[in-house]
Write a protein that holds these residues in place. Structure first.
Motif, PDB file in Angstrom:
ATOM      1  N   LYS A 398       0.850  -1.190   0.000  1.00  0.00           N
ATOM      2  CA  LYS A 398       0.000   0.000   0.000  1.00  0.00           C
ATOM      3  C   LYS A 398       0.886   1.241   0.000  1.00  0.00           C
ATOM      4  O   LYS A 398       2.079   1.169   0.284  1.00  0.00           O
ATOM      5  N   GLU A 399       0.293   2.376  -0.340  1.00  0.00           N
ATOM      6  CA  GLU A 399       1.077   3.614  -0.369  1.00  0.00           C
ATOM      7  C   GLU A 399       1.635   3.907   1.020  1.00  0.00           C
ATOM      8  O   GLU A 399       0.944   3.783   2.029  1.00  0.00           O
ATOM      9  N   THR A 400       2.901   4.286   1.049  1.00  0.00           N
ATOM     10  CA  THR A 400       3.542   4.540   2.332  1.00  0.00           C
ATOM     11  C   THR A 400       4.686   5.516   2.144  1.00  0.00           C
ATOM     12  O   THR A 400       5.149   5.753   1.028  1.00  0.00           O
ATOM     13  N   LYS A 401       5.162   6.056   3.252  1.00  0.00           N
ATOM     14  CA  LYS A 401       6.302   6.960   3.219  1.00  0.00           C
ATOM     15  C   LYS A 401       7.497   6.249   3.819  1.00  0.00           C
ATOM     16  O   LYS A 401       7.422   5.707   4.919  1.00  0.00           O
ATOM     17  N   LEU A 402       8.596   6.261   3.095  1.00  0.00           N
ATOM     18  CA  LEU A 402       9.835   5.654   3.559  1.00  0.00           C
ATOM     19  C   LEU A 402      10.895   6.737   3.556  1.00  0.00           C
ATOM     20  O   LEU A 402      11.315   7.193   2.485  1.00  0.00           O
ATOM     21  N   GLY A 403      11.328   7.170   4.730  1.00  0.00           N
ATOM     22  CA  GLY A 403      12.215   8.316   4.801  1.00  0.00           C
ATOM     23  C   GLY A 403      11.500   9.533   4.262  1.00  0.00           C
ATOM     24  O   GLY A 403      10.417   9.885   4.728  1.00  0.00           O
ATOM     25  N   GLU A 404      12.066  10.159   3.230  1.00  0.00           N
ATOM     26  CA  GLU A 404      11.436  11.326   2.604  1.00  0.00           C
ATOM     27  C   GLU A 404      10.709  10.960   1.314  1.00  0.00           C
ATOM     28  O   GLU A 404      10.197  11.836   0.620  1.00  0.00           O
ATOM     29  N   THR A 405      10.661   9.659   1.016  1.00  0.00           N
ATOM     30  CA  THR A 405      10.081   9.217  -0.253  1.00  0.00           C
ATOM     31  C   THR A 405       8.673   8.663  -0.058  1.00  0.00           C
ATOM     32  O   THR A 405       8.439   7.852   0.834  1.00  0.00           O
ATOM     33  N   VAL A 406       7.745   9.118  -0.905  1.00  0.00           N
ATOM     34  CA  VAL A 406       6.391   8.564  -0.907  1.00  0.00           C
ATOM     35  C   VAL A 406       6.335   7.470  -1.963  1.00  0.00           C
ATOM     36  O   VAL A 406       6.611   7.716  -3.145  1.00  0.00           O
ATOM     37  N   LEU A 407       5.986   6.274  -1.525  1.00  0.00           N
ATOM     38  CA  LEU A 407       5.956   5.134  -2.436  1.00  0.00           C
ATOM     39  C   LEU A 407       4.526   4.703  -2.712  1.00  0.00           C
ATOM     40  O   LEU A 407       3.799   4.314  -1.795  1.00  0.00           O
ATOM     41  N   PRO A 408       4.086   4.750  -3.980  1.00  0.00           N
ATOM     42  CA  PRO A 408       2.779   4.166  -4.312  1.00  0.00           C
ATOM     43  C   PRO A 408       2.876   2.658  -4.176  1.00  0.00           C
ATOM     44  O   PRO A 408       3.973   2.093  -4.163  1.00  0.00           O
ATOM     45  N   PRO A 409       1.764   1.955  -4.073  1.00  0.00           N
ATOM     46  CA  PRO A 409       1.831   0.493  -3.932  1.00  0.00           C
ATOM     47  C   PRO A 409       2.451  -0.165  -5.153  1.00  0.00           C
ATOM     48  O   PRO A 409       2.324   0.325  -6.274  1.00  0.00           O
ATOM     49  N   GLY A 410       3.151  -1.288  -4.898  1.00  0.00           N
ATOM     50  CA  GLY A 410       3.694  -2.074  -6.000  1.00  0.00           C
ATOM     51  C   GLY A 410       5.123  -1.755  -6.386  1.00  0.00           C
ATOM     52  O   GLY A 410       5.590  -2.201  -7.434  1.00  0.00           O
ATOM     53  N   ILE A 411       5.845  -0.997  -5.541  1.00  0.00           N
ATOM     54  CA  ILE A 411       7.253  -0.712  -5.820  1.00  0.00           C
ATOM     55  C   ILE A 411       8.103  -1.827  -5.218  1.00  0.00           C
ATOM     56  O   ILE A 411       7.954  -2.180  -4.047  1.00  0.00           O
ATOM     57  N   ILE A 412       9.018  -2.379  -6.012  1.00  0.00           N
ATOM     58  CA  ILE A 412       9.933  -3.404  -5.511  1.00  0.00           C
ATOM     59  C   ILE A 412      11.104  -2.725  -4.824  1.00  0.00           C
ATOM     60  O   ILE A 412      11.669  -1.758  -5.348  1.00  0.00           O
ATOM     61  N   LEU A 413      11.465  -3.209  -3.651  1.00  0.00           N
ATOM     62  CA  LEU A 413      12.593  -2.658  -2.907  1.00  0.00           C
ATOM     63  C   LEU A 413      13.686  -3.712  -2.794  1.00  0.00           C
ATOM     64  O   LEU A 413      13.445  -4.798  -2.268  1.00  0.00           O
ATOM     65  N   GLN A 414      14.855  -3.398  -3.311  1.00  0.00           N
ATOM     66  CA  GLN A 414      15.988  -4.311  -3.263  1.00  0.00           C
ATOM     67  C   GLN A 414      16.916  -3.869  -2.120  1.00  0.00           C
ATOM     68  O   GLN A 414      17.351  -2.711  -2.093  1.00  0.00           O
TER      69      GLN A 414
END
Length: 516
Positions: A398-414
């Motif tokens: 789901k959409e979330t904030k990580l640090g200063e970045t807003v991430l829409p749902p479905g972003i892969i994080l490596q």
């Protein structure tokens, strides 16, 4: 007639409308949405490659992954160029805030330890991501479950890894280690030394350990399960190169048929072990001194207390996970420990002196393992430099904030753990060097400014449940090896770390053993 014409027009219109909707969804999936996400990431300070239709960067990723194993390296070289060639290339080219493309999905690299920690602790939002849709035919279980299913299985499995239960398993660990040391003694007895590829021996050792501690059997009885799991691993890796060919997952390929056949055979083998154990428990011959017995006992207690219990399929998946994670991770840790101690003989001697000081010529006791401070420092340093699982992958649901970045749902994080483990920003100028002394005051003070940048067993609520078991096994095996042998690299040794899910020596680990 008019009604027939009208009906035909209505059908044609419906078909055309459905085709337009389908075409729009396809266009949005393969082009419009990826380009929109690319703009969003660039606006938030990320740099990376431009999106390429359908495959993204998977062709380049596959090419670099195939080329990397063809180039052996010096023992003093940075191994990340072999282990994560594509990831290292992208971060070197675009910086730490970079992204790439896995098919039409953007994938961002997270190398800030504080953000990695946040991701691992917010596991409800940042969930496991499987690139390979056939991965569930290889292994499933607690490591890949989410939500209530993960919580249930983790709660039931936890008691099997408590301190007192690990202590009960110590005799089985000793038996397996003793058998390997005995074989090596026979090999060196004639000339007081011999050349040996220790890698298959270490694999056999850790397989024997997990067979005894998980099922109460020895390696020979578990060989069939191990062989099938090894085949499944190789087939799963082979199938990765086809993952982003549209429609590939629906084709009845030979690889998929083999995966399914092996899967069914594994199911039947493990189901037979579980059924035998259940029959024994019914007649009062309970065996709760191995992981399967402890798991089943904990499961029965949960059911008796009206809590959700594990079904047969879930028990089978945990058994497969015990085999895979319990064997391969510790084997990787032990073999690289022997390699690095061969390269740095003064550390080998320091570790040996400590073992003799604590245990003398006697078999190390369970209580002795916590006294092996130098050995522990060495194992931590190996886990830092030769992390068994070099890369963790998550996806936000789901959409979330990580640090200063807003991430829409479905972003892969490596999360390239091995790159974080060797980053001078956190570990100092000697980050790529073997220096166990950095852990002399424990993990928390090993990095610059006491930053949490050490994640060999993942972290947060989903940290590896078997980490204490793996370290206990590694300490005992290493202590017994040091008591009986000194070792050095053979002239035939080729330094070629390879990522086969777990980090392993591509061409084995050829050494010369000397009897002490």
């Amino acid at each position: 007639m008019e009604m027939e014409i009208s009906s035909a027009w209505a059908m044609a219109f419906s078909f055309a409308f459905a085709t337009i909707i389908l075409a729009w969804k396809l266009l949005n999936w393969v082009w419009l949405k990826p380009k929109k996400l690319e703009k969003l990431l660039r606006r938030q300070g990320f740099s990376g490659s431009s999106y390429k239709l359908f495959h993204g960067d998977t062709k380049e990723m596959s090419r670099m992954s195939k080329e990397a194993p063809s180039r052996p390296i010096s023992v003093s070289d940075d191994i990340t160029s072999r282990i994560l060639p594509f990831e290292r290339h992208i971060i070197s080219k675009y910086g730490k805030n970079s992204f790439t493309w896995i098919g039409p999905k953007p994938s961002i690299f997270i190398v800030d330890p504080s953000l990695i920690r946040e991701i691992l602790y917010k596991h409800e939002i940042f969930q496991k991501f499987r690139r390979n849709p056939l991965g569930k035919l290889f292994v499933n279980g607690m490591a890949l479950y989410e939500g209530e299913q993960w919580f249930k299985v983790r709660k039931i499995a936890n008691p099997a890894f408590h301190f007192d239960k690990l202590k009960d398993m110590f005799p089985q660990l000793y038996t397996s280690c003793r058998d390997m040391v005995k074989k090596w003694k026979m090999l060196v007895s004639e000339n007081e030394s011999c050349e040996l590829d220790v890698w298959p021996h270490i694999q056999t050792l850790t397989a024997d350990v997990i067979s005894r501690t998980a099922f109460g059997s020895n390696f020979e009885e578990g060989r069939q399960i191990f062989e099938l799991l090894r085949k499944q691993r190789n087939l799963a890796l082979e199938s990765l190169q086809y993952v982003y060919i549209p429609g590939w997952r629906f084709l009845p390929t030979a690889t998929k048929r083999k995966l399914k056949d092996n899967y069914n055979e594994l199911q039947n083998l493990i189901k037979g072990i579980i059924n035998k154990r259940e029959e024994a428990m019914k007649v009062g011959k309970a065996c709760n001194h191995d992981l399967l017995g402890l798991l089943m006992e904990s499961n029965y207690k949960a059911v008796e207390q009206k809590e959700a219990g594990m079904n047969l399929q879930e028990v089978i998946e945990e058994c497969k996970l015990f085999y895979l994670a319990g064997q391969e991770t510790t084997a990787s840790l032990l073999v690289w420990t022997m390699v690095l101690l061969s390269i740095h003989p003064h550390w080998q001697e320091r570790a040996r002196e400590e073992v003799f000081q604590v245990s003398g010529n006697e078999v190390p006791k369970f209580e002795d393992l916590n006294k092996l401070k130098v050995v522990t420092q060495i194992l931590y340093e190996i886990l830092r430099l030769y992390t068994p699982a070099a890369l963790l992958t998550r996806i936000n649901v789901k959409e979330t904030k990580l640090g200063e970045t807003v991430l829409p749902p479905g972003i892969i994080l490596q999360l390239p753990i091995i790159l974080v483990h060797q980053d001078p920003e956190y570990w100092g100028d000697d980050a790529e060097e073997f220096n166990p002394d950095r852990f002399s005051e424990g993990i928390s003070k090993a990095t610059k400014n006491n930053q949490v940048a050490f994640f060999p067993f993942s972290g947060g609520p989903r940290i590896c449940i078997g980490q204490n078991f793996a370290l206990m096994e590694a300490k005992l095996a290493l202590a017994m090896i040091l008591q009986n042998f000194s070792f050095q690299l053979s002239p035939t040794y080729i330094h070629a770390p390879a990522r086969r899910i777990i980090l392993c020596p591509q061409h084995g680990a050829h050494m010369i053993l000397h009897k002490i």
